[in-house]
Design a protein around this motif. Structure first.
Motif, PDB file in Angstrom:
ATOM      1  N   LEU A 120       0.802  -1.217   0.000  1.00 46.70           N
ATOM      2  CA  LEU A 120       0.000   0.000   0.000  1.00 46.70           C
ATOM      3  C   LEU A 120       0.839   1.273   0.000  1.00 46.70           C
ATOM      4  O   LEU A 120       0.365   2.328  -0.426  1.00 46.70           O
ATOM      5  CB  LEU A 120      -0.929   0.019   1.226  1.00 46.70           C
ATOM      6  CG  LEU A 120      -2.102  -0.965   1.207  1.00 46.70           C
ATOM      7  CD1 LEU A 120      -2.791  -0.978   2.558  1.00 46.70           C
ATOM      8  CD2 LEU A 120      -3.092  -0.579   0.114  1.00 46.70           C
ATOM      9  N   ARG A 121       2.076   1.187   0.459  1.00 48.44           N
ATOM     10  CA  ARG A 121       2.893   2.396   0.593  1.00 48.44           C
ATOM     11  C   ARG A 121       3.144   3.065  -0.754  1.00 48.44           C
ATOM     12  O   ARG A 121       3.012   4.293  -0.883  1.00 48.44           O
ATOM     13  CB  ARG A 121       4.227   2.063   1.257  1.00 48.44           C
ATOM     14  CG  ARG A 121       4.118   1.704   2.717  1.00 48.44           C
ATOM     15  CD  ARG A 121       5.456   1.398   3.319  1.00 48.44           C
ATOM     16  NE  ARG A 121       6.249   2.609   3.542  1.00 48.44           N
ATOM     17  CZ  ARG A 121       7.475   2.610   4.051  1.00 48.44           C
ATOM     18  NH1 ARG A 121       8.055   1.471   4.376  1.00 48.44           N
ATOM     19  NH2 ARG A 121       8.121   3.736   4.231  1.00 48.44           N
ATOM     20  N   THR A 122       3.476   2.292  -1.767  1.00 46.53           N
ATOM     21  CA  THR A 122       3.819   2.877  -3.060  1.00 46.53           C
ATOM     22  C   THR A 122       2.637   3.589  -3.714  1.00 46.53           C
ATOM     23  O   THR A 122       2.757   4.764  -4.113  1.00 46.53           O
ATOM     24  CB  THR A 122       4.389   1.801  -4.000  1.00 46.53           C
ATOM     25  OG1 THR A 122       5.569   1.252  -3.417  1.00 46.53           O
ATOM     26  CG2 THR A 122       4.722   2.403  -5.358  1.00 46.53           C
ATOM     27  N   PRO A 123       1.452   2.938  -3.858  1.00 45.16           N
ATOM     28  CA  PRO A 123       0.337   3.671  -4.485  1.00 45.16           C
ATOM     29  C   PRO A 123      -0.098   4.892  -3.693  1.00 45.16           C
ATOM     30  O   PRO A 123      -0.513   5.897  -4.283  1.00 45.16           O
ATOM     31  CB  PRO A 123      -0.777   2.616  -4.565  1.00 45.16           C
ATOM     32  CG  PRO A 123      -0.388   1.545  -3.617  1.00 45.16           C
ATOM     33  CD  PRO A 123       1.098   1.529  -3.583  1.00 45.16           C
ATOM     34  N   LEU A 124       0.001   4.825  -2.376  1.00 38.92           N
ATOM     35  CA  LEU A 124      -0.373   5.996  -1.582  1.00 38.92           C
ATOM     36  C   LEU A 124       0.629   7.131  -1.767  1.00 38.92           C
ATOM     37  O   LEU A 124       0.256   8.307  -1.820  1.00 38.92           O
ATOM     38  CB  LEU A 124      -0.462   5.612  -0.096  1.00 38.92           C
ATOM     39  CG  LEU A 124      -1.689   4.807   0.309  1.00 38.92           C
ATOM     40  CD1 LEU A 124      -1.583   4.375   1.770  1.00 38.92           C
ATOM     41  CD2 LEU A 124      -2.960   5.615   0.083  1.00 38.92           C
ATOM     42  N   ALA A 125       1.916   6.786  -1.880  1.00 41.04           N
ATOM     43  CA  ALA A 125       2.929   7.810  -2.128  1.00 41.04           C
ATOM     44  C   ALA A 125       2.715   8.451  -3.495  1.00 41.04           C
ATOM     45  O   ALA A 125       2.865   9.669  -3.656  1.00 41.04           O
ATOM     46  CB  ALA A 125       4.322   7.192  -2.038  1.00 41.04           C
ATOM     47  N   VAL A 126       2.360   7.636  -4.499  1.00 36.09           N
ATOM     48  CA  VAL A 126       2.077   8.168  -5.837  1.00 36.09           C
ATOM     49  C   VAL A 126       0.859   9.077  -5.792  1.00 36.09           C
ATOM     50  O   VAL A 126       0.831  10.152  -6.411  1.00 36.09           O
ATOM     51  CB  VAL A 126       1.875   7.008  -6.829  1.00 36.09           C
ATOM     52  CG1 VAL A 126       1.396   7.548  -8.176  1.00 36.09           C
ATOM     53  CG2 VAL A 126       3.177   6.228  -7.005  1.00 36.09           C
ATOM     54  N   LEU A 127      -0.171   8.659  -5.063  1.00 42.84           N
ATOM     55  CA  LEU A 127      -1.386   9.468  -4.941  1.00 42.84           C
ATOM     56  C   LEU A 127      -1.074  10.819  -4.304  1.00 42.84           C
ATOM     57  O   LEU A 127      -1.533  11.864  -4.768  1.00 42.84           O
ATOM     58  CB  LEU A 127      -2.422   8.712  -4.114  1.00 42.84           C
ATOM     59  CG  LEU A 127      -3.718   9.469  -3.797  1.00 42.84           C
ATOM     60  CD1 LEU A 127      -4.459   9.821  -5.083  1.00 42.84           C
ATOM     61  CD2 LEU A 127      -4.601   8.640  -2.860  1.00 42.84           C
ATOM     62  N   ASP A 128      -0.276  10.811  -3.260  1.00 38.46           N
ATOM     63  CA  ASP A 128       0.076  12.065  -2.584  1.00 38.46           C
ATOM     64  C   ASP A 128       0.897  12.961  -3.507  1.00 38.46           C
ATOM     65  O   ASP A 128       0.709  14.187  -3.524  1.00 38.46           O
ATOM     66  CB  ASP A 128       0.870  11.756  -1.308  1.00 38.46           C
ATOM     67  CG  ASP A 128       1.241  13.016  -0.554  1.00 38.46           C
ATOM     68  OD1 ASP A 128       0.327  13.734  -0.105  1.00 38.46           O
ATOM     69  OD2 ASP A 128       2.451  13.289  -0.423  1.00 38.46           O
ATOM     70  N   ALA A 129       1.802  12.370  -4.293  1.00 37.82           N
ATOM     71  CA  ALA A 129       2.620  13.162  -5.217  1.00 37.82           C
ATOM     72  C   ALA A 129       1.748  13.809  -6.285  1.00 37.82           C
ATOM     73  O   ALA A 129       1.944  14.986  -6.647  1.00 37.82           O
ATOM     74  CB  ALA A 129       3.674  12.274  -5.854  1.00 37.82           C
ATOM     75  N   ARG A 130       0.781  13.080  -6.805  1.00 34.73           N
ATOM     76  CA  ARG A 130      -0.109  13.634  -7.837  1.00 34.73           C
ATOM     77  C   ARG A 130      -0.984  14.745  -7.262  1.00 34.73           C
ATOM     78  O   ARG A 130      -1.252  15.759  -7.927  1.00 34.73           O
ATOM     79  CB  ARG A 130      -0.962  12.522  -8.429  1.00 34.73           C
ATOM     80  CG  ARG A 130      -0.158  11.560  -9.298  1.00 34.73           C
ATOM     81  CD  ARG A 130      -1.015  10.441  -9.841  1.00 34.73           C
ATOM     82  NE  ARG A 130      -0.238   9.590 -10.748  1.00 34.73           N
ATOM     83  CZ  ARG A 130      -0.685   8.465 -11.301  1.00 34.73           C
ATOM     84  NH1 ARG A 130      -1.931   8.065 -11.037  1.00 34.73           N
ATOM     85  NH2 ARG A 130       0.082   7.769 -12.109  1.00 34.73           N
ATOM     86  N   LEU A 131      -1.463  14.551  -6.035  1.00 32.63           N
ATOM     87  CA  LEU A 131      -2.261  15.599  -5.400  1.00 32.63           C
ATOM     88  C   LEU A 131      -1.419  16.841  -5.145  1.00 32.63           C
ATOM     89  O   LEU A 131      -1.892  17.979  -5.287  1.00 32.63           O
ATOM     90  CB  LEU A 131      -2.851  15.084  -4.084  1.00 32.63           C
ATOM     91  CG  LEU A 131      -3.986  14.065  -4.208  1.00 32.63           C
ATOM     92  CD1 LEU A 131      -4.356  13.515  -2.845  1.00 32.63           C
ATOM     93  CD2 LEU A 131      -5.209  14.711  -4.871  1.00 32.63           C
ATOM     94  N   GLN A 132      -0.162  16.632  -4.783  1.00 34.00           N
ATOM     95  CA  GLN A 132       0.733  17.767  -4.562  1.00 34.00           C
ATOM     96  C   GLN A 132       0.973  18.523  -5.866  1.00 34.00           C
ATOM     97  O   GLN A 132       0.982  19.765  -5.897  1.00 34.00           O
ATOM     98  CB  GLN A 132       2.052  17.268  -3.984  1.00 34.00           C
ATOM     99  CG  GLN A 132       3.033  18.384  -3.642  1.00 34.00           C
ATOM    100  CD  GLN A 132       4.305  17.862  -3.007  1.00 34.00           C
ATOM    101  OE1 GLN A 132       4.484  16.668  -2.871  1.00 34.00           O
ATOM    102  NE2 GLN A 132       5.192  18.760  -2.629  1.00 34.00           N
ATOM    103  N   LEU A 133       1.161  17.767  -6.949  1.00 31.77           N
ATOM    104  CA  LEU A 133       1.346  18.400  -8.259  1.00 31.77           C
ATOM    105  C   LEU A 133       0.104  19.173  -8.670  1.00 31.77           C
ATOM    106  O   LEU A 133       0.185  20.304  -9.179  1.00 31.77           O
ATOM    107  CB  LEU A 133       1.678  17.325  -9.295  1.00 31.77           C
ATOM    108  CG  LEU A 133       1.895  17.806 -10.734  1.00 31.77           C
ATOM    109  CD1 LEU A 133       3.079  18.765 -10.804  1.00 31.77           C
ATOM    110  CD2 LEU A 133       2.123  16.620 -11.680  1.00 31.77           C
ATOM    111  N   LEU A 134      -1.072  18.584  -8.432  1.00 29.63           N
ATOM    112  CA  LEU A 134      -2.324  19.269  -8.762  1.00 29.63           C
ATOM    113  C   LEU A 134      -2.477  20.535  -7.932  1.00 29.63           C
ATOM    114  O   LEU A 134      -2.909  21.581  -8.454  1.00 29.63           O
ATOM    115  CB  LEU A 134      -3.501  18.325  -8.511  1.00 29.63           C
ATOM    116  CG  LEU A 134      -4.904  18.912  -8.702  1.00 29.63           C
ATOM    117  CD1 LEU A 134      -5.111  19.381 -10.148  1.00 29.63           C
ATOM    118  CD2 LEU A 134      -5.972  17.886  -8.314  1.00 29.63           C
TER     119      LEU A 134
END
Length: 335
Positions: A120-134
């Protein structure tokens, strides 16, 4: 620098041993009670069949074997003690074998939590990075900025939960390693300073009463993590405008950190069980399951760390005037 190795004993193993001792002791006492009743019945029967004057007189039989009632009673007593000891040993062996499957299940559960957390760590980290970019691409004053910020906050909460799960699963199975002497007071103060920023939102103040030095062989990061979890629990239940007291006490062999809040106390659950993973209690004014209060895995992680380094954590008291939880670790012996 003087170093020593710390034996690793996870809380699951400790719980299994404790359960084995409790069950074995109860079975042994039950067997001992049965044997004692039988021996007493034999005593009563023999004494009822002879007069007091005949108690020490030898009684001849047809094969010229002489035995007195007192010797017979003594033999019965020795036999009874031997049977009680045998019952205790057999109960201990049988109980240890019986609870072993429970230990296997707990180890499988720990492995599953670790594997799931890693996944779960990797997809959640990707999700947070995309939200940060947005969030960065949104123009100033965009009405959706607040929603994106809330989404990032939710994603961080999920990441923290997964990290706690992973740390809880890995602490019990970590390898033995050398631990340097650290000042526990400094680590506790760091935790107090961090949680004070959160407590201020509820107008709660955190007061620390500690000596200048308290040497232990526990990593300062682990101490800070434990105290943060205890303070997080205290802030969650403390009323607005109250004070949370943190005290550090040093004895000859141990160092204890006590966190006391002014909350309503623990209700609907045995206080010792709040250190179980995902334990829930019921507030005193609640009458349904919807009002259950979760302790999460923070307190469970505190117990994992404490047990790993030869310490313990327990509820000192819990009343309507508040709850006090004490974390104890061995004091380091300086050369």
């Amino acid at each position: 620098m003087n170093r020593r190795k710390i034996p690793v004993i996870d809380s699951d193993t400790l719980a299994i041993r404790r359960a084995s001792r409790i069950v074995g002791t109860r079975v042994a006492f039950a067997c001992a009670a049965v044997v004692a009743v039988v021996i007493v019945a034999v005593f009563v029967y023999i004494l009822s069949e002879i007069s007091p004057g005949e108690l020490f007189e030898p009684v001849p039989d047809t094969e010229n074997l002489q035995v007195s009632a007192m010797k017979l009673l003594r033999a019965a007593a020795v036999l009874g003690v031997a049977l009680i000891v045998l019952a205790g040993v057999l109960s201990w062996l049988v109980t240890r074998r019986a609870v072993q499957p429970l230990g296997d299940v707990l180890h499988i559960q720990r492995a599953f939590i670790a594997d799931a957390s890693h996944e779960l760590r990797t997809p959640l980290a990707v999700l947070d990075a995309r939200l940060q970019l947005l969030q960065r691409t949104l123009p100033v004053g965009d009405p959706s900025s607040s929603v994106v910020a809330e989404l990032r906050s939710d994603a961080k909460d999920l990441i923290n939960i997964v990290n706690d799960l992973l740390e809880s699963a890995e602490v019990g199975g970590a390898a033995v390693h050398d631990t340097a002497v650290v000042n526990l007071v400094a680590a506790v103060d760091a935790a107090v300073q961090s949680m004070a920023l959160i407590a201020v939102d509820k107008h709660i103040s955190i007061e620390l009463d500690a000596p200048q030095l308290a040497s232990v062989r526990v990593p300062d990061s682990s101490i800070t993590r434990c105290v943060v979890a205890l303070l997080d629990n205290a802030v969650r239940f403390a009323p607005r405008g109250s004070i949370i007291a943190v005290g550090v006490a040093v004895t000859k062999k141990t160092v204890a950190v006590t966190v006391r809040d002014r909350g309503p106390g623990i209700h609907g659950i045995d206080p010792a069980r709040i250190f179980d993973r995902f334990a829930h209690s019921v507030p005193p004014d609640a009458d349904g399951h919807e009002s259950r209060t979760g302790f999460g895995i923070g307190l469970s992680l505190v117990r994992e760390i404490a047990v790993r380094y030869g310490g313990a954590v327990h509820v000192v008291d819990s009343t309507a005037a508040g709850t006090a939880i004490c974390l104890t670790v061995p004091r380091a012996k300086l050369a």
